[in-house]
Design a protein around this motif. Structure first.
Motif, PDB file in Angstrom:
ATOM      1  N   ALA A 315       0.829  -1.206   0.000  1.00  0.00           N
ATOM      2  CA  ALA A 315       0.000   0.000   0.000  1.00  0.00           C
ATOM      3  C   ALA A 315       0.864   1.256   0.000  1.00  0.00           C
ATOM      4  CB  ALA A 315      -0.907   0.007   1.234  1.00  0.00           C
ATOM      5  N   ALA A 316       0.258   2.337  -0.506  1.00  0.00           N
ATOM      6  CA  ALA A 316       0.798   3.681  -0.292  1.00  0.00           C
ATOM      7  C   ALA A 316       0.258   4.169   1.041  1.00  0.00           C
ATOM      8  CB  ALA A 316       0.352   4.612  -1.421  1.00  0.00           C
ATOM      9  N   VAL A 317       1.069   4.889   1.789  1.00  0.00           N
ATOM     10  CA  VAL A 317       0.664   5.271   3.151  1.00  0.00           C
ATOM     11  C   VAL A 317       1.049   6.715   3.455  1.00  0.00           C
ATOM     12  CG1 VAL A 317       0.854   2.916   4.066  1.00  0.00           C
ATOM     13  CG2 VAL A 317       2.836   4.442   4.173  1.00  0.00           C
ATOM     14  N   CYS A 318       0.345   7.261   4.434  1.00  0.00           N
ATOM     15  CA  CYS A 318       0.755   8.504   5.089  1.00  0.00           C
ATOM     16  C   CYS A 318       0.864   8.200   6.575  1.00  0.00           C
ATOM     17  CB  CYS A 318      -0.251   9.621   4.839  1.00  0.00           C
ATOM     18  SG  CYS A 318       0.141  11.156   5.745  1.00  0.00           S
ATOM     19  N   HIS A 319       2.052   8.417   7.139  1.00  0.00           N
ATOM     20  CA  HIS A 319       2.245   8.141   8.558  1.00  0.00           C
ATOM     21  C   HIS A 319       1.756   9.345   9.357  1.00  0.00           C
ATOM     22  CE1 HIS A 319       3.813   5.914  11.919  1.00  0.00           C
ATOM     23  NE2 HIS A 319       4.513   6.952  12.331  1.00  0.00           N
ATOM     24  N   VAL A 320       0.868   9.102  10.325  1.00  0.00           N
ATOM     25  CA  VAL A 320       0.220  10.203  11.040  1.00  0.00           C
ATOM     26  C   VAL A 320       0.634  10.314  12.500  1.00  0.00           C
ATOM     27  CG1 VAL A 320      -1.776  10.107   9.501  1.00  0.00           C
ATOM     28  CG2 VAL A 320      -1.811   8.809  11.639  1.00  0.00           C
ATOM     29  N   ALA A 321       1.360   9.336  13.025  1.00  0.00           N
ATOM     30  CA  ALA A 321       1.718   9.341  14.444  1.00  0.00           C
ATOM     31  C   ALA A 321       3.063  10.020  14.668  1.00  0.00           C
ATOM     32  CB  ALA A 321       1.754   7.908  14.983  1.00  0.00           C
ATOM     33  N   ASP A 322       3.258  10.494  15.890  1.00  0.00           N
ATOM     34  CA  ASP A 322       4.551  11.104  16.231  1.00  0.00           C
ATOM     35  C   ASP A 322       5.635  10.044  16.393  1.00  0.00           C
ATOM     36  OD1 ASP A 322       3.628  13.746  16.221  1.00  0.00           O
ATOM     37  OD2 ASP A 322       2.854  13.556  18.265  1.00  0.00           O
ATOM     38  N   ARG A 323       5.271   8.846  16.830  1.00  0.00           N
ATOM     39  CA  ARG A 323       6.255   7.775  16.940  1.00  0.00           C
ATOM     40  C   ARG A 323       6.508   7.198  15.557  1.00  0.00           C
ATOM     41  NH1 ARG A 323       4.154   1.802  17.939  1.00  0.00           N
ATOM     42  NH2 ARG A 323       5.697   1.647  16.268  1.00  0.00           N
ATOM     43  N   PRO A 324       7.754   6.880  15.204  1.00  0.00           N
ATOM     44  CA  PRO A 324       8.071   6.385  13.857  1.00  0.00           C
ATOM     45  C   PRO A 324       7.597   4.952  13.646  1.00  0.00           C
ATOM     46  CG  PRO A 324      10.044   6.383  15.225  1.00  0.00           C
ATOM     47  CD  PRO A 324       8.963   7.043  16.037  1.00  0.00           C
ATOM     48  N   LEU A 325       7.510   4.572  12.381  1.00  0.00           N
ATOM     49  CA  LEU A 325       7.172   3.203  11.988  1.00  0.00           C
ATOM     50  C   LEU A 325       8.394   2.586  11.336  1.00  0.00           C
ATOM     51  CD1 LEU A 325       4.651   1.233  11.796  1.00  0.00           C
ATOM     52  CD2 LEU A 325       4.528   1.945   9.399  1.00  0.00           C
ATOM     53  N   ARG A 326       8.758   1.370  11.769  1.00  0.00           N
ATOM     54  CA  ARG A 326       9.978   0.727  11.268  1.00  0.00           C
ATOM     55  C   ARG A 326       9.677  -0.711  10.831  1.00  0.00           C
ATOM     56  NH1 ARG A 326      11.734   3.347  16.159  1.00  0.00           N
ATOM     57  NH2 ARG A 326      13.141   5.105  15.699  1.00  0.00           N
ATOM     58  N   VAL A 327      10.552  -1.229   9.983  1.00  0.00           N
ATOM     59  CA  VAL A 327      10.450  -2.637   9.580  1.00  0.00           C
ATOM     60  C   VAL A 327      10.567  -3.515  10.826  1.00  0.00           C
ATOM     61  CG1 VAL A 327      11.561  -4.491   8.285  1.00  0.00           C
ATOM     62  CG2 VAL A 327      11.360  -2.207   7.277  1.00  0.00           C
ATOM     63  N   GLY A 328       9.688  -4.498  10.918  1.00  0.00           N
ATOM     64  CA  GLY A 328       9.684  -5.387  12.074  1.00  0.00           C
ATOM     65  C   GLY A 328       8.667  -5.002  13.126  1.00  0.00           C
ATOM     66  N   ASP A 329       8.091  -3.802  13.029  1.00  0.00           N
ATOM     67  CA  ASP A 329       7.084  -3.383  14.005  1.00  0.00           C
ATOM     68  C   ASP A 329       5.849  -4.271  13.907  1.00  0.00           C
ATOM     69  OD1 ASP A 329       8.665  -1.394  14.941  1.00  0.00           O
ATOM     70  OD2 ASP A 329       7.511   0.272  14.100  1.00  0.00           O
ATOM     71  N   ARG A 330       5.303  -4.601  15.057  1.00  0.00           N
ATOM     72  CA  ARG A 330       4.054  -5.354  15.110  1.00  0.00           C
ATOM     73  C   ARG A 330       2.901  -4.368  15.303  1.00  0.00           C
ATOM     74  NH1 ARG A 330       5.005 -10.690  15.175  1.00  0.00           N
ATOM     75  NH2 ARG A 330       7.159 -11.336  15.641  1.00  0.00           N
ATOM     76  N   VAL A 331       1.903  -4.493  14.466  1.00  0.00           N
ATOM     77  CA  VAL A 331       0.803  -3.532  14.446  1.00  0.00           C
ATOM     78  C   VAL A 331      -0.519  -4.276  14.323  1.00  0.00           C
ATOM     79  CG1 VAL A 331       2.192  -1.687  13.416  1.00  0.00           C
ATOM     80  CG2 VAL A 331       0.977  -3.302  11.919  1.00  0.00           C
ATOM     81  N   LEU A 332      -1.614  -3.525  14.435  1.00  0.00           N
ATOM     82  CA  LEU A 332      -2.939  -4.028  14.102  1.00  0.00           C
ATOM     83  C   LEU A 332      -3.387  -3.340  12.818  1.00  0.00           C
ATOM     84  CD1 LEU A 332      -4.708  -3.912  17.597  1.00  0.00           C
ATOM     85  CD2 LEU A 332      -3.656  -5.900  16.484  1.00  0.00           C
ATOM     86  N   VAL A 333      -4.001  -4.114  11.925  1.00  0.00           N
ATOM     87  CA  VAL A 333      -4.564  -3.553  10.698  1.00  0.00           C
ATOM     88  C   VAL A 333      -6.081  -3.500  10.854  1.00  0.00           C
ATOM     89  CG1 VAL A 333      -4.828  -3.799   8.206  1.00  0.00           C
ATOM     90  CG2 VAL A 333      -2.700  -4.509   9.306  1.00  0.00           C
ATOM     91  N   ARG A 334      -6.634  -2.289  10.757  1.00  0.00           N
ATOM     92  CA  ARG A 334      -8.086  -2.125  10.829  1.00  0.00           C
ATOM     93  C   ARG A 334      -8.600  -1.835   9.427  1.00  0.00           C
ATOM     94  NH1 ARG A 334      -9.930   1.431  15.570  1.00  0.00           N
ATOM     95  NH2 ARG A 334      -9.189  -0.458  16.614  1.00  0.00           N
ATOM     96  N   HIS A 335      -9.315  -2.825   8.871  1.00  0.00           N
ATOM     97  CA  HIS A 335      -9.843  -2.718   7.509  1.00  0.00           C
ATOM     98  C   HIS A 335     -11.347  -2.931   7.566  1.00  0.00           C
ATOM     99  CE1 HIS A 335     -11.030  -4.689   3.623  1.00  0.00           C
ATOM    100  NE2 HIS A 335     -10.484  -3.581   3.172  1.00  0.00           N
ATOM    101  N   THR A 336     -12.133  -1.946   7.171  1.00  0.00           N
ATOM    102  CA  THR A 336     -13.585  -1.928   7.354  1.00  0.00           C
ATOM    103  C   THR A 336     -13.902  -2.286   8.811  1.00  0.00           C
ATOM    104  OG1 THR A 336     -13.917  -4.214   6.526  1.00  0.00           O
ATOM    105  CG2 THR A 336     -13.997  -2.423   4.917  1.00  0.00           C
ATOM    106  N   THR A 337     -14.594  -3.402   9.057  1.00  0.00           N
ATOM    107  CA  THR A 337     -14.939  -3.766  10.436  1.00  0.00           C
ATOM    108  C   THR A 337     -14.032  -4.857  10.988  1.00  0.00           C
ATOM    109  OG1 THR A 337     -16.556  -5.371   9.600  1.00  0.00           O
ATOM    110  CG2 THR A 337     -17.354  -3.147  10.074  1.00  0.00           C
ATOM    111  N   ARG A 338     -12.976  -5.191  10.275  1.00  0.00           N
ATOM    112  CA  ARG A 338     -12.090  -6.293  10.662  1.00  0.00           C
ATOM    113  C   ARG A 338     -10.764  -5.752  11.197  1.00  0.00           C
ATOM    114  NH1 ARG A 338     -12.142 -11.672   9.688  1.00  0.00           N
ATOM    115  NH2 ARG A 338     -10.213 -12.837   9.401  1.00  0.00           N
ATOM    116  N   THR A 339     -10.269  -6.333  12.277  1.00  0.00           N
ATOM    117  CA  THR A 339      -8.974  -5.953  12.836  1.00  0.00           C
ATOM    118  C   THR A 339      -8.133  -7.214  13.006  1.00  0.00           C
ATOM    119  OG1 THR A 339      -9.956  -4.087  14.041  1.00  0.00           O
ATOM    120  CG2 THR A 339      -7.781  -4.827  14.741  1.00  0.00           C
ATOM    121  N   VAL A 340      -6.921  -7.207  12.401  1.00  0.00           N
ATOM    122  CA  VAL A 340      -6.036  -8.371  12.488  1.00  0.00           C
ATOM    123  C   VAL A 340      -4.632  -7.917  12.854  1.00  0.00           C
ATOM    124  CG1 VAL A 340      -7.390  -9.657  10.789  1.00  0.00           C
ATOM    125  CG2 VAL A 340      -5.429  -8.314  10.032  1.00  0.00           C
ATOM    126  N   LYS A 341      -3.872  -8.839  13.421  1.00  0.00           N
ATOM    127  CA  LYS A 341      -2.477  -8.559  13.742  1.00  0.00           C
ATOM    128  C   LYS A 341      -1.638  -8.608  12.470  1.00  0.00           C
ATOM    129  CE  LYS A 341      -2.743 -10.585  18.381  1.00  0.00           C
ATOM    130  NZ  LYS A 341      -2.216 -11.649  19.299  1.00  0.00           N
TER     131      LYS A 341
END
Length: 401
Positions: A315-341
């Motif tokens: 995906a193309a993205v815009c990072h909106v948080a003050d904390r940086p995003l790095r390779v290896g980070d574990r996140v949650l993806v919220r897509h429509t009504t679904r949230t996955v690790k």
């Protein structure tokens, strides 16, 4: 007034001191969309600053810091109407450090007004705003060349700016744009056509906004119904949510994702009333002929045009948080009504993404997602990355299949 008028959501963007807040204020003032007490408050605030005339920019720059610094910081939403149409206006900041705010305001817009100072022409922030409009697939773009009064309403200067912007728009893949010469301070071509620019044959800004097509999903758009809630009445189950795109009909054969199970729609409920057909963006509940394992986060689709079921998300993205995003980070993806690790696998060569950065990303999710390309569907092709530790929004993403 027509008994059935539609709604246009549009956003504004412009570089520092291009006059964006003044343009919005003029639009509201000249379309008689300002209450008397609001105008009186602006007149008092303007007088206290030693200004002879009301500063219409104060109608939108509502935060104290905005008024003190003379800049727009946060997204300001304004609602107004004319006899032809209702409007939801997102006045977004132009500074590079507030790029994330512009992304927020433009993400649901059907039109973006990009402001340019006629004296300065296309600058770096203009190109950035055009890039965001292209990234977000905003259907309509207006190039408002402002402060034409300060260049003696010169047609050649307007033409030079339009030609320059056209080159950048073509490189970005913008499908097209509508240039309008304006003077927000004087009111030229904002609500009424200007007598100073008889060389310009097109509409004033408000006239264009009133007549531009509002992009409802076409009738043949693929049906996408993310399930938000399961309603149980004894042995009967209904699946509730908002239809993201397309239409569903009683009798349609449908598929549930990610399980792949199929069934048939036996009933559709809209506001407590049974209907034969529903279309986006209606909120509905659906009953199926068979007992299927359907839960929140599943997506029901109809027809052969199905979403891509994948655990690899690019995906193309815009990072909106003050904390940086790095390779290896574990996140949650919220897509429509679904949230996955998920885990961040790649940032297209970047070491990290910091606040307001635009970039590209690759994710691997713990469970499959039913995705559409963002170019096809802005609703089912968008997602958010969430910090699993505190639930904060990290990144806004636009799927590229």
């Amino acid at each position: 007034m027509s008994t059935t008028i539609d709604t246009l959501r549009f956003a504004t963007a412009g570089s520092v001191d291009d006059g964006k807040s003044t343009l919005v204020g003029r639009l509201l003032h000249d379309s008689k969309s300002i209450l008397t007490d609001q105008l009186e408050a602006v007149e008092r605030a303007s007088a206290s600053r030693g200004q002879d005339a009301p500063d219409l920019a104060l109608l939108t720059d509502g935060l104290r810091a905005e008024r003190e610094q003379g800049i727009t910081i946060d997204v300001a939403y304004r609602y107004f109407a004319t006899p032809r149409r209702r409007f939801i206006l997102a006045d977004t900041p132009g500074h590079v450090q507030y790029t994330r705010n512009m992304v927020t305001g433009a993400s649901t817009a059907e039109l973006t007004v990009i402001l340019v100072d006629a004296r300065n022409g296309v600058v770096e922030q203009t190109r950035r705003h055009a890039a965001i409009a292209a990234l977000l697939r905003v259907p309509h773009v207006v190039l408002a060349v402002n402060k034409m009064d300060l260049v003696e309403y010169e047609e050649k200067q307007f033409d030079r700016i339009v030609e320059d912007f056209a080159g950048h728009a073509a490189a970005l893949g913008l499908p097209g744009f509508t240039p309008i010469p304006v003077s927000a301070l004087a009111g030229d071509n904002v609500v009424e056509r200007s007598a100073h620019m008889d060389w310009y044959p097109g509409p004033a800004l408000l006239e264009y906004l009133e007549n531009v097509p509002v992009g409802a999903d076409p009738a043949d758009a693929p049906a996408r119904f993310p399930v938000q809630y399961v309603i149980r009445h004894g042995e009967v189950r209904s699946y509730a949510g908002q239809l993201a795109s397309g239409a569903l009909r009683v009798g349609d054969r449908v598929t549930v994702h990610p399980s792949g199970e199929t069934s048939e729609i036996t009933g559709i409920d809209v506001l407590g009333r049974d209907v034969a057909k529903a279309h986006a963006p209606q909120s509905i509940s659906v009953r199926l002929a068979d007992q299927r394992d359907v839960s929140r986060g599943d997506m029901i689709t109809a027809g052969v045009d199905v979403p891509a079921l994948t655990q690899v998300v690019r995906a193309a993205v815009c990072h909106v948080a003050d904390r940086p995003l790095r390779v290896g980070d574990r996140v949650l993806v919220r897509h429509t009504t679904r949230t996955v690790k998920a885990i961040v696998e790649d940032l297209a060569g970047d070491a990290e993404l910091t606040a307001n950065d635009l970039g590209r990303i690759a994710l691997r999710t713990a469970a499959p997602l039913a995705l559409d390309d963002y170019a096809v569907s802005r609703r089912t092709g968008a997602f958010l990355l969430i910090d699993p530790a505190d639930g904060a929004t990290l990144t806004a993403g636009m799927v590229e299949l």
